[in-house]
Design a protein around this motif. Structure first.
Motif: not given
Length: 296
Positions: A92-112
């Motif tokens: 939401r922060d990125a969208r509010k600032a005007g970003a055009n797209g998002l990149l998302l990796a599944p970070m974890s400490y416990t295996p997902l």
């Protein structure tokens, strides 16, 4: 603006030892990328040290980026976080600032599990309301996306692309055929792992998510355009000039080497965030020699 195609240049995020982003230095780096004509900027990716920065500092980085290059070049913002609600807030922060797209990796400490990753990415895509690229980065996250999971996620609204690691068997064409048969038309498939960029581009992938382009955008763009226009001999020639740098990336990790490049070229004064240590000083000669092969 067409996202997730061509050359996406991933910048380092200069910051002081306390994690305070040097927004002026960041703006200079991003301005060079935009001026070179790259197709997009990857902000706060792995190269951009997103996992080492607080939410506040990530907001400052996105706001500085959009103020500097917003409207000139698409900006794709990494929003990975351990908690789903935190990743949603970053989106939401990125969208509010005007970003055009998002990149998302599944970070974890416990295996997902696959179901946990599916629900996590789906929730962030819904919250962000921007085109989202899945980041399949098993060397860092220790999670590998199956074809079934990618196909399932590709059907989720706002999920538009995947950033893949280099295939272990080197068969880019086979992997692209297989993934495209399982995903909707227009779903973009790109690769990271700079030393495989020429092969990936010549095989017909949609995007090169490039580490080196964050500091050498013109040179990376020349390789991208040669491959995109099927100028195989030129693409191979340019890739050959990068080989000493690819060797350094493989030996020390591109994250460390990028900070050394920035220092050698006098682009900014920054060190990787601790506990990551800078490239050993004795290797700086190799960095200089590698750059001399490229910057001719």
């Amino acid at each position: 603006m067409k996202l997730f195609t061509g050359l996406s240049a991933f910048s380092i995020t200069p910051a002081d030892p306390s994690g305070h982003v040097d927004t002026a230095a960041l703006a200079r780096l991003l301005g060079r990328i935009a001026a070179a004509g790259a197709d997009s900027i990857g902000l706060l990716g792995s190269t951009g040290a997103y996992a080492f920065l607080s939410r506040h500092e990530r907001q400052r980085a996105v706001e500085a980026a959009m103020e500097c290059v917003g409207g000139r070049i698409p900006v794709i913002v990494g929003v990975g976080a351990l908690r789903t609600d935190e990743a949603q807030a970053l989106a939401r922060d990125a969208r509010k600032a005007g970003a055009n797209g998002l990149l998302l990796a599944p970070m974890s400490y416990t295996p997902l599990t696959e179901e946990e990753v599916f629900q996590h990415i789906s929730a962030v895509a819904q919250a962000g309301e921007l085109p989202l690229c899945i980041y399949n980065n098993p060397s860092t996250t220790r999670f590998t996306f199956t074809d079934d999971l990618l196909a399932r996620l590709a059907a989720v609204p706002n999920i538009a692309a995947v950033k893949m690691p280099l295939p272990a068997d080197g068969d880019f064409e086979g992997e692209l055929r297989r993934l495209r048969s399982r995903t909707p038309d227009g779903f973009a498939i790109g690769y990271s792992g700079d030393w495989g960029a020429a092969d990936a581009l010549l095989a017909g992938c949609d995007a090169w998510y490039s580490v080196v382009a964050g500091l050498l955008p013109s040179e990376a763009l020349a390789l991208t355009r040669a491959a995109n226009t099927r100028n195989t001999s030129e693409a191979r020639r340019l890739d050959e000039s990068f080989q000493p740098l690819w060797s350094l990336f493989k030996a020390f990790g591109s994250f460390r080497v990028m900070y050394a490049i920035a220092d050698v070229l006098g682009l900014c004064e920054a060190a990787p965030p601790r506990p990551i240590l800078p490239l050993p000083h004795r290797e700086r000669t190799r960095v200089k020699d590698a750059l001399d092969r490229i910057l001719v």
